[in-house]
Each structure stands twice: as C-alpha cells, then as structure tokens.
Design a protein around this motif. Sequence first.
Motif, short mmCIF file in Angstrom:
data_model
loop_
_atom_site.label_atom_id
_atom_site.label_comp_id
_atom_site.label_asym_id
_atom_site.label_seq_id
_atom_site.Cartn_x
_atom_site.Cartn_y
_atom_site.Cartn_z
N UNK A 1 0.81 -1.22 0.00
CA UNK A 1 0.00 0.00 0.00
C UNK A 1 0.84 1.28 0.00
N UNK A 2 2.06 1.22 0.49
CA UNK A 2 2.93 2.41 0.43
C UNK A 2 3.17 2.80 -1.02
N UNK A 3 3.28 1.80 -1.89
CA UNK A 3 3.53 2.07 -3.31
C UNK A 3 2.29 2.64 -4.00
N UNK A 4 1.10 2.25 -3.54
CA UNK A 4 -0.13 2.81 -4.10
C UNK A 4 -0.16 4.31 -3.82
N UNK A 5 0.15 4.70 -2.60
CA UNK A 5 0.17 6.11 -2.23
C UNK A 5 1.19 6.88 -3.07
N UNK A 6 2.36 6.31 -3.22
CA UNK A 6 3.41 6.97 -4.01
C UNK A 6 2.99 7.11 -5.47
N UNK A 7 2.39 6.07 -6.04
CA UNK A 7 1.96 6.11 -7.44
C UNK A 7 0.89 7.17 -7.65
#
Length: 107
Positions: free
Chosen positions: A44-50
């Motif tokens: 989910x950290x990558x979803x936020x970054x994307x």
Amino acid sequence: MSGPDLPRPHEPMSTEAVLARWPTAAWKREVFDGVLYFYGEFDERDVTTAERTYPGRRALINRANDLEVHPAGSGVPQSVLDLTGAEREAHARDTIAEPRDDLSRGD
C-alpha cells in the motif's frame, strides 16, 4: 515492495530507498489498455506513491502483488488481470475516448 519507506516529501532520497522502492525497483513495466503495469512485490505504500506521482490516476495492487496505475475515473479501478476480453476492449475504448485536459488548455 519489501524495503524501507520512501522519505517524506521534504526529506532527501536515500540510496537504500532508491534501490529498494518503486518505481526504480520494478522488474518490468508495460502498458495494458491505458493502464501502467509495474511488475514486482508492492504494498500500500507504493499505491500512495503512485497516486502522488500520477495525480488524478487511480492505483491498485493486484492479486499478483503487481502495481497498476489506472486512468482517472470514478469508483475503484478493476485489475486488468480480472477483465474478460470484451471488458478489456471496452476499457481500451474508454481510455482512448477520455479528453486530455492538458492538451485542451494549451499546456
């Protein structure tokens, strides 16, 4: 992806974060019917970054733990892995038909 969190927006990027986090650690990238598809082990950290990287677009982690970045729209995006052939064609047509605000403003 497993690894350290990305630094906060006001903090400098670390070498460890660059080598371990999205998008530099993505194994492979493709575009499926207007959806940016990043292979790897995401969370989910990558979803936020994307979603910060691609304003207005919607990101998700699919059942293969890959990252998908979908065009703007309403509702929750559906993974390209879950679409049937007819749904893929409709999704591609909708993506192509979307107006591009940045072009209409002359930016």
